[in-house]
Design an enzyme around this catalytic site. Structure first.
Site, mmCIF file in Angstrom:
data_model
loop_
_atom_site.group_PDB
_atom_site.id
_atom_site.type_symbol
_atom_site.label_atom_id
_atom_site.label_comp_id
_atom_site.label_asym_id
_atom_site.label_seq_id
_atom_site.Cartn_x
_atom_site.Cartn_y
_atom_site.Cartn_z
ATOM 1 N N GLU A 59 -11.307 5.924 4.084
ATOM 2 C CA GLU A 59 -11.351 5.159 5.334
ATOM 3 C C GLU A 59 -12.096 5.898 6.457
ATOM 4 O OE1 GLU A 59 -7.185 4.301 5.692
ATOM 5 O OE2 GLU A 59 -7.261 2.848 4.063
ATOM 6 N N LYS A 114 0.826 -1.219 0.000
ATOM 7 C CA LYS A 114 0.000 0.000 0.000
ATOM 8 C C LYS A 114 0.862 1.272 0.000
ATOM 9 C CE LYS A 114 -3.987 1.778 2.561
ATOM 10 N NZ LYS A 114 -4.946 1.441 3.625
#
Ligand code: AMP
Length: 511
Positions: free
Chosen positions: A179, A74
């Site tokens: 998120e 990521k």
């Protein structure tokens, strides 16, 4: 079974260290356990002489196969090899990353005796495929659609590369959502706001290696991100390191043995310290016992929560800085924040929670959902809404996010002409007019950048458009440049010569 017309749709929190998958079923969210019985799965992929391992199995064998065990994909996804962040991160990884075509970072592994190169999105796709398989096994049904979460600060290319990873994993990516938005959805804070009310929410997400702080507004069921801040290298791993350092010193003091150059001993200490740290969130002291740590000598230590806090106080205080920055960026005061949501495994640490509560003048934190599951929880709610699998309770949701970095186009002398300011709500479309600088100029180049500097030299280059065969005209001939960011945060830029109708565009792709 959770299935509407398009079948079950899952929510995936694709984390730097761990990933989590959830589904809306029987009018509630279920966090899905993996084959090891765990509710989160390490975002690790390992290659051996005989097989490819993903998740817990990959993590278990890291010590004996460090160069072919890949994590932190990521941190690489959607970035260029020459990116300063990539260059710095690379120094910390035991695996090799090289420069591929067009400045793309490529991970080098040896698999079944052969050297193979993988892009970060291919590694992430293997993690996503694993999450899909975990869900399919639990639901006893094929899963084709998912909502995947990304940090709010992710750029267009990082979002696009994450979407590609989902598609490589055989998933229809219904939406990429931020998120913090997912965490706020998990707490159903729109219901607290009521239909006409307004709520301001701070999301504090402290994971294994990153801290993300975001400020959201919720109004009439709409989630709007006001500002984001954070630290991409601050999290549970740092707290573990401090504990390991302390143990190494204690072992040296007691036994005159230095294990600082012994990777096996350090690995054992690291595992033991992480476990101790996790228990210290619930008890006030923990014993660490390791047989034969070095040269047949055992290690024994009682770690207290007070010692853990003392060793890490500097880090814990650092965790509060982005909270202030976020409020400052949004031009807001602590007193306007209605809810503080915590997410990420490290937000369980009592001292971190206490500092947050103190900062918010004693406010209770939203902590009833496991912090390492809150984001997948919210993603599953969003997946249910988009797939039509949710019930009436969910049907009025809409989501508004913001762009994390300002977008613009280069003017003469590398001056950044801002077109869309950071923290603008998406979807958004804005135009600017650019002019030729010379008489009878036959072509014109538009270079697109993201970043906050007045000079494009310090911003990220995203792509370019060249218009050719422009009519003979004195300098000052105009062109319209249009920036269009869709609800997934993906950017399309068009340049148009209005008088001839010539129009060219680019979609900012990870490559
Ligand atoms: P995440 O990236 O959200 O999966 O969080 C992973 C990090 O949370 C790791 O560094 C874990 O050691 C840490 N963590 C998980 N549970 C706890 C706990 N009970 N107390 C402190 N840290 C924890």
């Amino acid at each position: 079974m959770a299935g509407g017309e398009v079948g079950p749709a899952i929510g995936i929190d694709l984390g730097t260290t761990n990933s989590c998958v959830a589904v809306w079923q029987n009018d509630r969210v279920e966090i899905i356990v993996n084959d090891q019985g765990n509710r989160t799965t390490p975002s690790y992929v390992a290659f051996t002489d005989t097989e490819r391992l993903v998740g817990d199995a990959a993590l278990y064998q890291v010590l004996k196969n460090p160069t072919n065990s890949i994590f932190d994909a990521k941190r690489l996804i959607g970035r260029r090899f020459s990116d300063n962040i990539v260059q710095i991160d690379m120094r910390m990884w035991p695996f090799k990353v090289i420069e591929g075509v067009d400045d793309k970072p490529m991970i080098v592994v040896t698999h079944e005796g052969q050297e193979i190169l993988f892009a970060a999105e291919e590694i992430s796709s293997m993690v996503l495929e694993k999450m899909r398989e975990i869900a399919e096994k639990y639901l006893d049904s094929p899963v084709k659609s998912a909502v995947i979460t990304v940090p709010a600060y992710f750029s267009d290319s990082q979002r696009q590369a994450t979407r590609n990873a989902g598609e490589i994993a055989g998933l229809k990516v219904m939406r990429i959502i931020n998120e913090p938005t997912a965490a706020a959805i998990a707490y159903g804070l729109e219901q607290r706001a009521g239909w006409y009310g307004k709520r301001t929410v701070m999301v504090f997400d402290l994971g294994g290696g990153t801290l993300d702080v975001s400020l959201l507004n919720i109004c009439s069921g709409v989630f709007e991100t006001l500002a984001t801040a954070g630290d991409t290298h601050l999290g549970g791993g740092d707290f573990d390191n401090r504990m390991v350092q302390f143990c190494v010193e204690e072992f040296k003091k007691k036994h005159s043995l230095d294990v600082s150059g012994n990777p096996r001993a350090l690995g054992k200490l690291r595992n033991a310290c992480e476990k101790a740290k996790m228990r210290l969130s619930f008890v006030s002291s923990v014993d660490i016992e390791l047989d034969c740590l070095d040269q047949g000598t055992d290690f024994y230590l009682t770690f207290t929560r007070a010692k853990f806090e003392q060793l890490n106080m500097e880090f814990f205080n650092k965790c509060m800085e982005p909270v202030h920055k976020c409020l400052k960026d949004a031009n807001m005061d602590i007193s306007v924040v209605h809810d503080v949501v915590i997410a990420g495994g490290s937000s369980r640490i009592p001292k971190v929670k206490q500092l947050l509560r103190d900062l918010f003048k004693g406010k209770n934190l939203c902590e009833s959902i496991n912090p390492d599951e809150a984001i997948a929880y919210g993603a599953a709610v969003q997946a249910a809404i988009l797939s039509g699998n949710g019930n009436g309770k969910l049907q009025y949701f809409t989501l508004l996010d913001v762009i994390p970095m300002s977008l613009g186009v280069a003017r003469y002398n590398d001056v950044m002409q801002f077109v869309i300011q950071r923290n603008t709500n998406i979807p958004v479309r804005k135009n600017t007019t650019m002019y030729t600088r010379s008489d009878y100029q036959s072509k014109i180049l538009f270079e697109v950048f993201e970043g906050e500097s007045e000079s494009t030299l310090y911003n990220n280059f995203l792509g370019e458009i060249m218009l050719e065969d422009i009519p003979m005209a004195p300098k000052g001939y105009p062109f319209v440049v249009c920036f269009d960011v869709d609800e997934n945060g993906i950017l399309k830029v068009f340049a148009e010569d209005k008088s001839t109708g010539q129009k060219k565009g680019i979609t900012i792709m990870s490559e």
